[in-house]
Design a protein around this motif. Structure first.
Motif, PDB file in Angstrom:
ATOM      1  N   PHE A 159       0.843  -1.186   0.000  1.00 26.23           N
ATOM      2  CA  PHE A 159       0.000   0.000   0.000  1.00 26.23           C
ATOM      3  C   PHE A 159       0.885   1.245   0.000  1.00 26.23           C
ATOM      4  O   PHE A 159       1.873   1.309   0.732  1.00 26.23           O
ATOM      5  N   CYS A 178       0.070   1.711  10.962  1.00 26.69           N
ATOM      6  CA  CYS A 178      -1.097   1.272  10.177  1.00 26.69           C
ATOM      7  C   CYS A 178      -0.692   0.212   9.165  1.00 26.69           C
ATOM      8  O   CYS A 178      -1.400  -0.790   8.972  1.00 26.69           O
ATOM      9  N   HIS A 179       0.441   0.426   8.516  1.00 24.23           N
ATOM     10  CA  HIS A 179       0.907  -0.547   7.519  1.00 24.23           C
ATOM     11  C   HIS A 179       1.269  -1.881   8.166  1.00 24.23           C
ATOM     12  O   HIS A 179       1.004  -2.942   7.590  1.00 24.23           O
ATOM     13  N   SER A 182      -1.933  -3.568   8.843  1.00 23.61           N
ATOM     14  CA  SER A 182      -2.520  -4.018   7.583  1.00 23.61           C
ATOM     15  C   SER A 182      -1.788  -5.241   7.040  1.00 23.61           C
ATOM     16  O   SER A 182      -2.411  -6.177   6.519  1.00 23.61           O
ATOM     17  N   SER A 233      -7.497   6.800   0.524  1.00 27.85           N
ATOM     18  CA  SER A 233      -6.743   5.604   0.893  1.00 27.85           C
ATOM     19  C   SER A 233      -6.700   5.428   2.409  1.00 27.85           C
ATOM     20  O   SER A 233      -6.860   4.317   2.927  1.00 27.85           O
ATOM     21  N   MET A 237      -8.040   2.388   4.753  1.00 27.13           N
ATOM     22  CA  MET A 237      -7.145   1.700   5.672  1.00 27.13           C
ATOM     23  C   MET A 237      -7.683   1.754   7.092  1.00 27.13           C
ATOM     24  O   MET A 237      -7.598   0.766   7.837  1.00 27.13           O
TER      25      MET A 237
END
Length: 286
Positions: A159, A178-179, A182, A233, A237
């Protein structure tokens, strides 16, 4: 793709979600247009393809890039979403190229595919990693192409990032957390993201002729759509990682998403789209 080009949607997907996803796909196409065109120009075509299949076409980013590159081609655009295909057809009419575009609604995870014609080139951008059975899909493409036919697989490293590492000021490193959340979720639900597609193509019977990785770093000052792309985005998310983050991080995300607030992501002048895209060009030899 998500990234932003998903080939499948969750069961019971509401119309609002489909529309929101289509808007993100359109922004993705707009922001990454030059990079997509560069990938299309790189393809080792021996002569301009007359017939192209775009697998997991979304709202048409690849379809129209390929038509710009090969204006004489006829493209079959394939996606599971009727809404995405409708938007693609509307774009084709607006561009005056509707006679060059055919849409087919299909699930690439089905054991039997509909008739997709006899293409010279098959393009699959950010769609195969969503397949539950990508190896079977690759074999389908191998059987679809004639000897000498070309298959282009495009994937993102993940992402995109939009914020500096030390942002936002009240919760530095928020985007990276966050990544990470995810990635943990995707490891369970999208296990083929980040796969070695070169190896998978060889295992499916293709000869890989080339591989190109392009770094993407597009400042918001260079492209006014970056802010809207970052906003949409981050909204998507937030929905996906809401149960995996502490309350302080969720509150910081909400401040970024509050477009009327002082901390809105749209007020930032340090946004950029940062990611990598890799394309593999593989040929059916026999």
């Amino acid at each position: 793709m998500t990234h932003t080009h998903p080939q499948t949607s969750p069961p019971g997907h509401h119309r609002h979600d489909v529309d929101g996803q289509a808007e993100i796909l359109d922004l993705d196409a707009q922001v990454l247009a030059e990079h997509t065109a560069a990938l299309a120009r790189w393809l080792p075509v021996q002569e301009p393809p007359g017939r192209i299949v775009d697998l997991g076409c979304g709202t048409g980013a690849g379809t129209f890039t390929l038509l710009d590159r090969f204006p004489g081609a006829h493209i079959t655009a394939v996606d599971i979403s009727a809404g995405h295909l409708q938007r693609l057809r509307e774009k084709a009419r607006a561009r005056g190229v509707e006679e060059h575009v055919r849409t087919v609604q299909a699930d690439l995870d089905e054991a039997d595919w509909p008739d997709l014609g006899a293409p010279d080139l098959v393009w699959a951008s950010a769609s195969l990693h969503h397949a539950a059975h990508p190896d079977r899909a690759l074999r389908h493409v191998h059987d679809l192409l004639p000897p000498g036919g070309l298959f282009a697989v495009v994937e993102l490293s993940g992402f995109p990032r939009f914020l500096p590492e030390d942002a936002p000021e009240d919760r530095p490193g928020l985007e990276e957390r966050c990544h990470e959340a995810s990635s943990r979720l995707h490891a369970e639900h999208v296990p083929h993201r980040g796969a070695d597609w070169g190896l998978k193509l060889v295992e499916a019977g293709f000869a890989v002729e080339g591989e190109l990785t392009v770094a993407v770093n597009i400042p918001g000052s260079d492209n006014k759509a970056v802010g809207a792309y970052a906003l949409g985005s981050l909204q998507r998310m937030r929905r996906s990682v809401a149960d995996a983050l502490p309350a302080e991080d969720l509150a910081a995300i909400d401040r970024l998403l509050d477009i009327g607030g002082a901390h809105s992501i749209l007020r930032r002048d340090d946004l950029a789209v940062r990611t990598e895209r890799t394309v593999w060009a593989a040929r059916r030899t026999a």
